[in-house]
Write an enzyme that holds these catalytic residues in place. Structure first.
Site, mmCIF file in Angstrom:
data_model
loop_
_atom_site.group_PDB
_atom_site.id
_atom_site.type_symbol
_atom_site.label_atom_id
_atom_site.label_comp_id
_atom_site.label_asym_id
_atom_site.label_seq_id
_atom_site.Cartn_x
_atom_site.Cartn_y
_atom_site.Cartn_z
ATOM 1 N N ILE A 1 3.767 -9.755 11.254
ATOM 2 C CA ILE A 1 3.686 -11.217 11.361
ATOM 3 C C ILE A 1 4.850 -11.838 10.597
ATOM 4 O O ILE A 1 5.092 -11.479 9.432
ATOM 5 C CB ILE A 1 2.351 -11.719 10.729
ATOM 6 C CG1 ILE A 1 1.138 -10.952 11.280
ATOM 7 C CG2 ILE A 1 2.201 -13.231 10.883
ATOM 8 C CD1 ILE A 1 0.763 -11.238 12.691
ATOM 9 N N ASN B 1 7.627 -6.140 -0.931
ATOM 10 C CA ASN B 1 8.525 -7.249 -1.299
ATOM 11 C C ASN B 1 10.008 -6.957 -1.067
ATOM 12 O O ASN B 1 10.775 -7.870 -0.797
ATOM 13 C CB ASN B 1 8.264 -7.675 -2.743
ATOM 14 C CG ASN B 1 8.333 -6.532 -3.714
ATOM 15 O OD1 ASN B 1 8.383 -5.366 -3.321
ATOM 16 N ND2 ASN B 1 8.343 -6.850 -4.990
ATOM 17 N N GLU C 1 2.589 -1.248 4.954
ATOM 18 C CA GLU C 1 2.139 -1.638 6.297
ATOM 19 C C GLU C 1 2.443 -3.110 6.589
ATOM 20 O O GLU C 1 2.475 -3.538 7.729
ATOM 21 C CB GLU C 1 0.635 -1.363 6.463
ATOM 22 C CG GLU C 1 -0.293 -2.049 5.475
ATOM 23 C CD GLU C 1 -0.501 -1.236 4.184
ATOM 24 O OE1 GLU C 1 0.442 -0.532 3.745
ATOM 25 O OE2 GLU C 1 -1.618 -1.321 3.625
ATOM 26 N N GLU D 1 6.382 3.014 -10.023
ATOM 27 C CA GLU D 1 6.929 1.683 -10.300
ATOM 28 C C GLU D 1 5.835 0.685 -9.961
ATOM 29 O O GLU D 1 5.599 0.398 -8.783
ATOM 30 C CB GLU D 1 8.172 1.431 -9.435
ATOM 31 C CG GLU D 1 9.356 2.275 -9.801
ATOM 32 C CD GLU D 1 9.888 1.989 -11.191
ATOM 33 O OE1 GLU D 1 9.497 0.982 -11.818
ATOM 34 O OE2 GLU D 1 10.700 2.788 -11.677
ATOM 35 N N CYS E 1 7.953 -7.662 -8.995
ATOM 36 C CA CYS E 1 7.130 -6.964 -9.984
ATOM 37 C C CYS E 1 7.536 -7.271 -11.421
ATOM 38 O O CYS E 1 6.704 -7.324 -12.317
ATOM 39 C CB CYS E 1 7.238 -5.473 -9.754
ATOM 40 S SG CYS E 1 8.951 -4.946 -9.689
ATOM 41 N N GLU F 1 13.724 4.355 -12.083
ATOM 42 C CA GLU F 1 14.571 4.358 -10.896
ATOM 43 C C GLU F 1 15.971 3.930 -11.305
ATOM 44 O O GLU F 1 16.195 3.416 -12.402
ATOM 45 C CB GLU F 1 14.002 3.398 -9.836
ATOM 46 C CG GLU F 1 12.656 3.888 -9.338
ATOM 47 C CD GLU F 1 12.237 3.332 -7.996
ATOM 48 O OE1 GLU F 1 12.020 2.112 -7.906
ATOM 49 O OE2 GLU F 1 12.103 4.122 -7.038
HETATM 50 P P1 NAD Z 1 -0.106 -1.754 -3.044
HETATM 51 O O1 NAD Z 1 -0.394 -0.997 -4.262
HETATM 52 O O2 NAD Z 1 -1.211 -2.428 -2.342
HETATM 53 O O3 NAD Z 1 0.572 -0.796 -1.944
HETATM 54 C C1 NAD Z 1 1.755 -0.083 -2.227
HETATM 55 C C2 NAD Z 1 1.905 1.030 -1.216
HETATM 56 O O4 NAD Z 1 0.939 2.042 -1.468
HETATM 57 C C3 NAD Z 1 1.710 0.617 0.243
HETATM 58 O O5 NAD Z 1 2.669 1.273 1.044
HETATM 59 C C4 NAD Z 1 0.316 1.131 0.541
HETATM 60 O O6 NAD Z 1 0.100 1.412 1.906
HETATM 61 C C5 NAD Z 1 0.273 2.397 -0.272
HETATM 62 N N1 NAD Z 1 -1.055 2.876 -0.641
HETATM 63 C C6 NAD Z 1 -2.182 2.152 -0.847
HETATM 64 N N2 NAD Z 1 -3.199 2.966 -1.183
HETATM 65 C C7 NAD Z 1 -2.710 4.229 -1.206
HETATM 66 C C8 NAD Z 1 -3.280 5.511 -1.488
HETATM 67 N N3 NAD Z 1 -4.560 5.634 -1.831
HETATM 68 N N4 NAD Z 1 -2.483 6.592 -1.422
HETATM 69 C C9 NAD Z 1 -1.180 6.470 -1.102
HETATM 70 N N5 NAD Z 1 -0.594 5.291 -0.807
HETATM 71 C C10 NAD Z 1 -1.340 4.179 -0.862
HETATM 72 O O7 NAD Z 1 1.050 -2.757 -3.442
HETATM 73 P P2 NAD Z 1 1.666 -3.971 -2.593
HETATM 74 O O8 NAD Z 1 0.610 -5.018 -2.493
HETATM 75 O O9 NAD Z 1 2.324 -3.448 -1.368
HETATM 76 O O10 NAD Z 1 2.823 -4.456 -3.567
HETATM 77 C C11 NAD Z 1 2.614 -5.291 -4.633
HETATM 78 C C12 NAD Z 1 2.504 -4.529 -5.923
HETATM 79 O O11 NAD Z 1 3.625 -3.692 -6.082
HETATM 80 C C13 NAD Z 1 2.505 -5.431 -7.130
HETATM 81 O O12 NAD Z 1 1.577 -4.980 -8.083
HETATM 82 C C14 NAD Z 1 3.897 -5.290 -7.682
HETATM 83 O O13 NAD Z 1 4.023 -5.587 -9.035
HETATM 84 C C15 NAD Z 1 4.214 -3.888 -7.365
HETATM 85 N N6 NAD Z 1 5.659 -3.684 -7.303
HETATM 86 C C16 NAD Z 1 6.265 -2.963 -8.288
HETATM 87 C C17 NAD Z 1 7.620 -2.780 -8.274
HETATM 88 C C18 NAD Z 1 8.323 -1.995 -9.350
HETATM 89 O O14 NAD Z 1 9.433 -1.552 -9.114
HETATM 90 N N7 NAD Z 1 7.751 -1.784 -10.505
HETATM 91 C C19 NAD Z 1 8.393 -3.334 -7.258
HETATM 92 C C20 NAD Z 1 7.746 -4.061 -6.269
HETATM 93 C C21 NAD Z 1 6.370 -4.219 -6.298
#
Ligand code: NAD
Length: 485
Positions: A29, A154, A180, A251, A285, A459
């Site tokens: 979307i 993001n 996704e 991360e 993040c 990283e």
């Molecule tokens: P999320 O944790 O919901 O999902 C991250 C990824 O993990 C997705 O690809 C998801 O499909 C996958 N995933 C979910 N459950 C899983 C499982 N059980 N096993 C394996 N993979 C699984 O995060 P989001 O909502 O996509 O992103 C936002 C979060 O990411 C925020 O908390 C943000 O702070 C963090 N983030 C961190 C960094 C960093 O570099 N530290 C950078 C960007 C985002």
């Protein structure tokens, strides 16, 4: 008519696009309009198997190439990314909703930096010689093998490159699963690597939700998992990886402090707070979402912040004049609006924003709360949206203790003209990526990552090499072997 963002197929395996429509459809979307622009399908078990077996088979020959050859391919990929920056940035904007003004300078460009940097390092991954009298030991830096990368939504291009580039530089193969929510951009990274000369199978992309991520993480052929995501997901993935004794990089999220002392340059401090809260509509993040402002400068800071925040241009993300985009999804928008309501209910003072913008798409006005206290929900939980909490403080000692009073430890920043204090404060803050008189810079040359619940490993920089390789030590005896019997 097919939208230009629609990829040829959902997955990229063994050097080509692959489809399996038996997988759950995932709609893509466009956050600025709510319009569906593409569909991909989650990987079926057959697709996961194809990706893992392909990567496993391709890795050995890739690791046997010289570092110079591997590096040349990565650097060529960096050049292709830069040449196509405009098209890749448009795709990034479709994938995430982030304004083109940002994506033109922060996504494919950052991905290209990683490919170039790790391409440059690939030839220098050597071991050491350890003399032991007559005998000696030599060490070799070897690839881990098959790595899995899992991304957040993001920065889809950047995350694919920040994981893929060091992994490949070290001679690993990778299966990457984008979020996704933003499945499009990583496919382009895979395509470009092939075009640059990477052997088929060394970088593969499969789509899917957490379930597909879980299938990748638990596969016994996988040697390492690098996740960018939230803390709850990180805990699950770390535990699953531990079961197989796999290497991890995590991360994760943050609730980082940005500390502004009375003597700070006001406009630089306001600029730092804006960069640390409103870039990518707050979906970063490392954001400094707890802005601690010393009491003497507080009202001046708030007035200038409100004035400059009023200059944000919300609008069509494809218009380069737009400086503030929508939330990535309707769901994320509702989560953030829920936090804004909590902030109001719990007694924070709304300075600006505070509601959904009156326009199409999932826009929330950049929001600033003042008089936030440490126990308020908006000061404790990661919001991942454009909501800044301003808290006040009196003394350095007090602010350091309050800044550290969180489970997270990703980033921290300080604005002051007193350099002794700046270094002392940063020295006392529990965070991995810190800033003095700046906020949210992420050059590939610098290690990036968190402490405490915000993550494990780093990283970027030479640190990332350590997390995508391992050391073999070889004892060489020059004389006879002495044995007890
Ligand atoms: P999320 O944790 O919901 O999902 C991250 C990824 O993990 C997705 O690809 C998801 O499909 C996958 N995933 C979910 N459950 C899983 C499982 N059980 N096993 C394996 N993979 C699984 O995060 P989001 O909502 O996509 O992103 C936002 C979060 O990411 C925020 O908390 C943000 O702070 C963090 N983030 C961190 C960094 C960093 O570099 N530290 C950078 C960007 C985002």
């Amino acid at each position: 008519m097919t939208h230009p963002a629609q990829p040829k197929a959902s997955h990229f395996i063994n050097g080509e696009y692959v489809e399996d429509t038996a997988g759950t459809p995932i709609p893509v979307i466009y956050a600025a309009t709510g319009e569906q622009i593409a569909t991909v399908h989650a990987a079926t078990p057959a697709i996961v198997e194809q990706a893992l077996s392909t990567a496993k088979a391709a890795q050995k020959a890739w690791a046997k190439m010289s570092g110079t050859e591997r590096g040349r391919i990565l650097r060529r990929a960096a050049d292709i990314m830069r040449d196509r920056n405009h098209d890749l940035s448009v795709l990034e904007t479709y994938d995430t909703g982030k304004p083109l003004q940002e994506t033109l300078v922060a996504d494919a460009t950052s991905g290209a930096d990683a490919l170039e940097y790790f391409g440059g390092l690939a030839a220098s991954l050597t071991g050491e010689h350890i003399p032991l009298g007559e005998d000696w030991v030599y060490t070799k830096r070897e690839a881990l093998g098959l790595c899995v990368g899992i991304g957040a939504w993001n920065y889809p291009t950047q995350i694919a490159c920040w994981k893929g580039a060091p992994a490949l530089a070290c001679g690993n193969a990778m299966v990457f699963k984008p979020s996704e929510t933003t499945p499009l951009c990583a496919l382009k990274v895979a395509e470009i690597l092939i075009e640059a000369g990477a052997p088929a199978g060394v970088f593969n992309v499969v789509q899917g939700m957490g379930e597909v991520g879980g299938a990748l993480v638990t596969d016994p052929r996988v040697d390492k998992v690098s996740l960018t995501g939230s803390v709850p997901t990180g805990k699950k993935v770390y535990a699953a990886a531990a079961e197989g004794m796999k290497h991890v990089t995590m991360e994760l999220g943050g609730k980082s402090p940005l500390i502004i002392f009375d003597d700070a340059d006001l406009d630089n401090a306001v600029g730092g707070a804006i960069n640390g809260n409103f870039y990518s509509s707050g979906q970063v993040c490392s954001n400094g979402t707890r802005v601690f402002v010393q009491k003497g400068i507080k009202e001046k800071f708030l007035a200038r912040l409100a004035e400059r925040t009023g200059n944000a241009i919300l609008g069509d993300p494809m218009d380069e004049a737009t400086s503030f985009g929508p939330m990535v999804t309707e769901n994320q928008m509702n989560i953030v609006l829920g936090y804004i309501e909590k902030g109001k209910e719990e007694g924070a003072r709304l300075i600006c924003g505070g509601k959904r913008a009156d326009m199409d798409g999932y826009f929330i006005e950049p929001t600033v709360f003042a008089d936030v206290t440490d126990d308020m929900t908006i000061a404790r939980e990661e919001i991942f949206g454009p909501v800044m909490s301003v808290l006040d403080f009196d003394t350095e000692e007090e602010v350091v203790a309050r800044a550290n009073d969180t489970e997270f430890g990703l980033s921290a920043g300080v604005f002051t003209k007193d350099f002794t204090r700046a270094h002392r404060v940063i020295g006392n803050l529990e965070a991995g990526s810190c800033f003095i008189n700046s906020y949210n810079d992420a050059p590939v040359e610098a290690p990036f990552g968190g402490v405490k619940a915000s993550g494990v490993g780093r990283e970027n920089s030479k640190e990332a090499i350590k997390h995508f390789s391992q050391v073999k030590s070889v004892y060489v005896r020059m004389g006879d072997v002495e044995a007890a019997f």
